[in-house]
Scaffold this active site. Structure first.
Site, PDB file in Angstrom:
ATOM      1  N   ARG A   1      11.793  13.851  -7.012  1.00  0.00           N
ATOM      2  CA  ARG A   1      11.535  15.252  -6.640  1.00  0.00           C
ATOM      3  C   ARG A   1      12.700  16.141  -7.080  1.00  0.00           C
ATOM      4  NH1 ARG A   1       8.931  13.425  -0.908  1.00  0.00           N
ATOM      5  NH2 ARG A   1       6.768  13.432  -1.617  1.00  0.00           N
TER       6      ARG A   1
ATOM      7  N   VAL B   1       7.507   0.733   2.894  1.00  0.00           N
ATOM      8  CA  VAL B   1       7.204   2.109   2.498  1.00  0.00           C
ATOM      9  C   VAL B   1       6.831   2.967   3.716  1.00  0.00           C
ATOM     10  CG1 VAL B   1       5.714   3.555   1.041  1.00  0.00           C
ATOM     11  CG2 VAL B   1       6.386   1.296   0.233  1.00  0.00           C
ATOM     12  N   THR B   2       6.335   2.306   4.762  1.00  0.00           N
ATOM     13  CA  THR B   2       5.893   3.012   5.970  1.00  0.00           C
ATOM     14  C   THR B   2       7.032   3.866   6.542  1.00  0.00           C
ATOM     15  OG1 THR B   2       4.476   1.121   6.448  1.00  0.00           O
ATOM     16  CG2 THR B   2       4.869   2.658   8.257  1.00  0.00           C
TER      17      THR B   2
ATOM     18  N   ALA C   1      -4.499  -0.131   2.669  1.00  0.00           N
ATOM     19  CA  ALA C   1      -5.303   0.298   1.508  1.00  0.00           C
ATOM     20  C   ALA C   1      -5.646   1.777   1.610  1.00  0.00           C
ATOM     21  CB  ALA C   1      -6.577  -0.548   1.421  1.00  0.00           C
TER      22      ALA C   1
ATOM     23  N   ARG D   1       2.040  11.563   8.147  1.00  0.00           N
ATOM     24  CA  ARG D   1       2.327  12.784   8.916  1.00  0.00           C
ATOM     25  C   ARG D   1       1.187  13.786   8.857  1.00  0.00           C
ATOM     26  NH1 ARG D   1       7.717  15.595   7.143  1.00  0.00           N
ATOM     27  NH2 ARG D   1       7.572  14.557   5.126  1.00  0.00           N
TER      28      ARG D   1
ATOM     29  N   ASP E   1      -6.058  -4.559   4.453  1.00  0.00           N
ATOM     30  CA  ASP E   1      -6.110  -3.467   5.437  1.00  0.00           C
ATOM     31  C   ASP E   1      -6.914  -3.963   6.633  1.00  0.00           C
ATOM     32  OD1 ASP E   1      -5.784  -0.089   4.988  1.00  0.00           O
ATOM     33  OD2 ASP E   1      -6.973  -0.773   6.703  1.00  0.00           O
TER      34      ASP E   1
ATOM     35  N   VAL F   1      -1.454   5.724  -0.169  1.00  0.00           N
ATOM     36  CA  VAL F   1      -0.281   5.177  -0.868  1.00  0.00           C
ATOM     37  C   VAL F   1      -0.593   3.757  -1.363  1.00  0.00           C
ATOM     38  CG1 VAL F   1       2.146   4.508  -0.668  1.00  0.00           C
ATOM     39  CG2 VAL F   1       1.335   6.573   0.480  1.00  0.00           C
TER      40      VAL F   1
ATOM     41  N   HIS G   1      15.740   8.810   4.592  1.00  0.00           N
ATOM     42  CA  HIS G   1      14.595   9.533   4.021  1.00  0.00           C
ATOM     43  C   HIS G   1      14.150  10.579   5.044  1.00  0.00           C
ATOM     44  CE1 HIS G   1      11.167  10.227   1.558  1.00  0.00           C
ATOM     45  NE2 HIS G   1      10.283   9.638   2.332  1.00  0.00           N
TER      46      HIS G   1
HETATM   47  N1  APR Z   1      -2.570  -3.711   8.819  1.00  0.00           N
HETATM   48  C1  APR Z   1      -3.017  -3.277   7.629  1.00  0.00           C
HETATM   49  N2  APR Z   1      -3.323  -1.989   7.385  1.00  0.00           N
HETATM   50  C2  APR Z   1      -3.189  -1.114   8.393  1.00  0.00           C
HETATM   51  C3  APR Z   1      -2.745  -1.492   9.685  1.00  0.00           C
HETATM   52  C4  APR Z   1      -2.424  -2.878   9.881  1.00  0.00           C
HETATM   53  N3  APR Z   1      -1.976  -3.334  11.041  1.00  0.00           N
HETATM   54  N4  APR Z   1      -2.725  -0.403  10.466  1.00  0.00           N
HETATM   55  C5  APR Z   1      -3.134   0.633   9.716  1.00  0.00           C
HETATM   56  N5  APR Z   1      -3.407   0.218   8.458  1.00  0.00           N
HETATM   57  C6  APR Z   1      -3.930   0.975   7.331  1.00  0.00           C
HETATM   58  C7  APR Z   1      -4.947   2.042   7.723  1.00  0.00           C
HETATM   59  O1  APR Z   1      -6.212   1.442   8.030  1.00  0.00           O
HETATM   60  C8  APR Z   1      -4.990   2.911   6.479  1.00  0.00           C
HETATM   61  O2  APR Z   1      -5.988   2.496   5.566  1.00  0.00           O
HETATM   62  O3  APR Z   1      -2.915   1.736   6.677  1.00  0.00           O
HETATM   63  C9  APR Z   1      -3.575   2.688   5.863  1.00  0.00           C
HETATM   64  C10 APR Z   1      -2.741   3.955   5.808  1.00  0.00           C
HETATM   65  O4  APR Z   1      -3.325   4.785   4.881  1.00  0.00           O
HETATM   66  P1  APR Z   1      -3.296   6.373   4.976  1.00  0.00           P
HETATM   67  O5  APR Z   1      -3.716   6.790   6.340  1.00  0.00           O
HETATM   68  O6  APR Z   1      -4.020   6.919   3.796  1.00  0.00           O
HETATM   69  O7  APR Z   1      -1.731   6.701   4.872  1.00  0.00           O
HETATM   70  P2  APR Z   1      -0.849   6.766   3.515  1.00  0.00           P
HETATM   71  O8  APR Z   1      -0.851   8.158   2.999  1.00  0.00           O
HETATM   72  O9  APR Z   1      -1.246   5.666   2.629  1.00  0.00           O
HETATM   73  O10 APR Z   1       0.607   6.502   4.131  1.00  0.00           O
HETATM   74  C11 APR Z   1       0.963   5.242   4.644  1.00  0.00           C
HETATM   75  O11 APR Z   1       3.228   5.441   3.877  1.00  0.00           O
HETATM   76  O12 APR Z   1       4.318   7.231   2.925  1.00  0.00           O
HETATM   77  C12 APR Z   1       4.091   6.520   4.091  1.00  0.00           C
HETATM   78  O13 APR Z   1       4.324   8.203   5.824  1.00  0.00           O
HETATM   79  C13 APR Z   1       3.427   7.387   5.143  1.00  0.00           C
HETATM   80  O14 APR Z   1       3.760   5.856   6.947  1.00  0.00           O
HETATM   81  C14 APR Z   1       2.805   6.347   6.034  1.00  0.00           C
HETATM   82  C15 APR Z   1       2.425   5.243   5.037  1.00  0.00           C
END
Ligand code: APR
Length: 315
Positions: free
Chosen positions: A151, A118-119, A10, A82, A33, A13, A175
């Site tokens: 893009r 997506v990760t 949550a 990143r 999350d 993204v 990617h």
């Molecule tokens: N289960 C559920 N959620 C999790 C877990 C898990 N095991 N581990 C981490 N998270 C959650 C974090 O708590 C955080 O809220 O994943 C979320 C990631 O959010 P952001 O840090 O805002 O990252 P975001 O910009 O959303 O990117 C997420 O997508 O584009 C890719 O490179 C980016 O790998 C990254 C991913």
């Protein structure tokens, strides 16, 4: 009955994706999350926008998987983004641990779902998730090419001062730095881009596309892109949920297509209710084919590193 979509993660993204899907109104959403109360708070906030955006869809937040049971589509965005100076590949072992902890739960609660990864690093995470889930390749694939293509199209439209909708293009491959914008099939209202822009300008646009994610990371300083990524996810999700059968670039496990076997790489795929219903083989120039092979080799290196890691051995 509305379809059910789970968004894992949550953060930027995930929450933006959940918001976009909720606003479209044709699917109920579960946002999950590990951070206590965060997905519940974001989901409630989005739900309360319903009367304003005209959506009757349901959205709930959770820290576990009970609520996600029986999802049609599960979008995995959980992971670390990143920081400036990092490549997507630098995230591999950290995010592998996170993805490994998620996939088993998703499979247990939604065994018939379609999983959209997506990760980052996207291709390696898609491959890891496919191996962990034992899903057929039609039901597990990744989002990257749609974003890279958006893009590329944006920069071309900007350069030519035309609507983005007039620009048809595909970006294939991994990617990362080795992604492959297909220049020779890129057209603007049917006219080849090579007739409209000088080679040097095209090269600059290709390079900016390759560096597109990094450009945003540099500006944001903390975190990476999420508006365009979430829109790209929704384009793929919509083709699946509405069985539109759009042909979009997606990260799919290849079984010999493009001369690549046993690796998840970005190629054009037909997306419908069954997921990846077909891997489409378009004719590539010698140069593009060589670039795709190079991109696949880069993905392979990362996959091998993952296979050697302790995380992989433990899972
Ligand atoms: N289960 C559920 N959620 C999790 C877990 C898990 N095991 N581990 C981490 N998270 C959650 C974090 O708590 C955080 O809220 O994943 C979320 C990631 O959010 P952001 O840090 O805002 O990252 P975001 O910009 O959303 O990117 C997420 O997508 O584009 C890719 O490179 C980016 O790998 C990254 C991913």
């Amino acid at each position: 009955m509305r379809k059910k979509v789970t968004v894992v993660g949550a953060g930027n993204v995930g929450a933006t994706t959940a918001q976009r899907i909720f606003e479209l109104g044709y699917a109920d959403v579960v946002l999950t999350d590990v951070i206590p109360d965060l997905p519940q708070g974001k989901a409630l906030d989005i739900l309360e926008s319903g009367p304003l955006v005209g959506s009757d869809a349901k959205i709930v937040g959770s820290n576990g998987y009970d609520e996600t049971a029986g999802s049609d589509l599960v979008i995995v965005t959980a992971g670390v983004p990143r920081k400036p100076g990092m490549s997507r590949d630098d995230l591999v072992l950290t995010n592998l641990k996170i993805v490994s902890s998620i996939i088993g739960e998703v499979v247990r609660f939604s065994p018939h779902s379609i999983i959209l990864m997506v990760t980052n690093p996207l291709d390696a995470m898609t491959q890891a998730a496919l191996e962990l889930s034992r899903f057929p390749r039609s039901r597990l694939f990744g989002m990257a090419g749609v974003l890279d293509t958006a893009r590329f199209r944006t920069f071309i439209a900007q350069e030519l001062n035309v609507s983005v909708e007039e620009v048809q293009a595909y970006v294939l491959g991994g990617h990362g730095d080795t992604m492959v914008p297909l220049v020779h099939t890129t057209t603007v209202a049917g006219v080849p881009i090579t007739d409209l822009l000088e080679g040097e300008k095209i090269d600059r646009i290709v390079q900016r596309t390759r560096d597109g994610g990094g450009e945003i990371v540099k500006l944001l300083k903390a975190g990476s892109a999420y508006y365009a990524p979430s829109a790209a996810i929704v384009e793929m999700a919509e083709s699946i949920l509405l069985d539109r059968k759009r042909i979009l670039p997606g990260c799919s496990y290849l079984e010999g297509e493009y001369g690549i076997r046993g690796l998840c790489v970005g190629v054009p795929v037909k997306l419908g209710a069954k997921g990846v219903e077909q891997v489409i083989e378009v004719k590539l120039s010698h140069e593009e084919m060589a670039a795709l092979q190079k991109s696949a080799a880069a993905v392979k290196e990362l996959v091998e590193l993952m296979h050697r890691s302790e995380v992989a051995k433990a899972s």
